[in-house]
Design a protein around this motif. Structure first.
Motif, short mmCIF file in Angstrom:
data_model
loop_
_atom_site.label_atom_id
_atom_site.label_comp_id
_atom_site.label_asym_id
_atom_site.label_seq_id
_atom_site.Cartn_x
_atom_site.Cartn_y
_atom_site.Cartn_z
N SER A 44 -43.96 17.91 -11.39
CA SER A 44 -43.00 17.33 -12.31
C SER A 44 -43.46 15.95 -12.81
CB SER A 44 -41.70 17.25 -11.53
OG SER A 44 -40.73 16.66 -12.24
N GLU A 45 -43.94 15.12 -11.90
CA GLU A 45 -44.39 13.76 -12.27
C GLU A 45 -45.64 13.82 -13.16
OE1 GLU A 45 -42.91 10.91 -11.75
OE2 GLU A 45 -41.33 11.66 -10.44
N ALA A 46 -46.61 14.66 -12.79
CA ALA A 46 -47.86 14.72 -13.54
C ALA A 46 -47.65 15.32 -14.93
CB ALA A 46 -48.91 15.52 -12.76
N SER A 48 -44.79 15.44 -16.67
CA SER A 48 -44.00 14.54 -17.53
C SER A 48 -44.85 13.36 -17.99
CB SER A 48 -42.70 14.11 -16.86
OG SER A 48 -42.94 13.45 -15.66
N ASN A 49 -45.75 12.87 -17.16
CA ASN A 49 -46.65 11.79 -17.60
C ASN A 49 -47.52 12.23 -18.78
OD1 ASN A 49 -45.81 9.88 -15.76
ND2 ASN A 49 -47.67 9.92 -14.51
N ALA A 50 -48.06 13.46 -18.69
CA ALA A 50 -48.92 13.96 -19.77
C ALA A 50 -48.12 14.04 -21.08
CB ALA A 50 -49.47 15.34 -19.39
N ILE A 52 -45.06 12.56 -21.86
CA ILE A 52 -44.44 11.31 -22.31
C ILE A 52 -45.48 10.24 -22.64
CG2 ILE A 52 -42.89 9.41 -21.65
CD1 ILE A 52 -41.48 11.50 -19.75
N HIS A 53 -46.35 9.94 -21.67
CA HIS A 53 -47.32 8.86 -21.88
C HIS A 53 -48.54 9.35 -22.66
CE1 HIS A 53 -44.96 6.49 -19.13
NE2 HIS A 53 -45.19 7.31 -18.12
N GLY A 54 -49.10 10.48 -22.22
CA GLY A 54 -50.33 10.98 -22.86
C GLY A 54 -50.11 11.29 -24.33
N MET A 107 -43.10 4.79 -10.61
CA MET A 107 -43.38 5.31 -9.26
C MET A 107 -44.09 6.66 -9.27
SD MET A 107 -42.49 2.99 -7.26
CE MET A 107 -42.57 3.83 -5.69
N GLY A 108 -44.35 7.21 -10.45
CA GLY A 108 -44.90 8.56 -10.54
C GLY A 108 -46.20 8.75 -9.77
N PHE A 109 -47.18 7.88 -10.04
CA PHE A 109 -48.48 8.00 -9.36
C PHE A 109 -48.34 7.78 -7.85
CE2 PHE A 109 -50.94 6.96 -13.45
CZ PHE A 109 -51.31 8.28 -13.62
#
Ligand SMILES: Nc1ncnc2c1ncn2[C@@H]1O[C@H](COP(=O)(O)OP(=O)(O)O)[C@@H](O)[C@H]1O
Ligand SMILES: [Mg+2]
Length: 145
Positions: A44-46, A48-50, A52-54, A107-109
């Protein structure tokens, strides 16, 4: 060895689908509820990072996920071809976020690292980001009836 690959649009609604797909994929490992919830959280964290941020929610872009099981070991890579991370060391720090305005706790990473046995981030600005997570599952022995 068993492996799967998923390619999906960078749409945040795809995150629960991917999380559930990976949960189903690891069922043969007979995970404990804790292990299952840790894997779900990592994915879920990885993912969503891709998205949202990527990709900054650009739904025309694709996220790539590969998962591989070898005996009691799961390896997952989540790859995007988005903006990339300029300073990985800084990004990995607890509470660091480039989106403090949008309820991101940074806190994702830290969570991905805590819940995995091995954790690696490769990233290049304007090229993209690849997160690789390895998790070892306890071996559960079936009770003899
Ligand atoms: N796939 C990615 N592409 C670009 N930047 C990323 C990616 N994943 C993480 N980052 C950067 O690392 C920072 C920290 O990520 P994370 O620990 O998940 O916290 P948060 O998502 O709450 O900001 C993000 O704010 C972002 O700047
Ligand atoms: Mg995050």
């Amino acid at each position: 060895m068993n492996k799967i690959e998923l390619k999906f649009s960078a749409i945040i609604e795809n995150e629960p689908f991917v999380r559930t797909a990976i949960s189903a994929f690891i069922l043969p490992l007979n995970p404990t509820l804790d292990e299952l919830s840790e894997v779900k959280t990592i994915i879920s964290e990885a993912v969503s990072n891709a998205i949202i941020h990527g990709y900054n929610y650009d739904s025309s872009k694709d996220v790539y996920l590969k998962a591989k099981i070898t005996e009691n070991l799961l390896e997952v890579t989540i790859q995007d071809y988005g903006v990339g991370i300029e300073n990985i060391e800084q990004a990995l720090k607890s509470s660091f976020t480039t989106r403090p305005d949008q309820e991101h706790a940074g806190m994702g990473f830290t969570i991905m690292k805590t819940f995995s046995d091995k954790f690696d981030v490769r990233s290049q600005k304007d090229i993209g980001t690849r997160v690789t997570i390895t998790k070892i599952f306890k071996k559960h022995y079936q009770e003899v009836q």
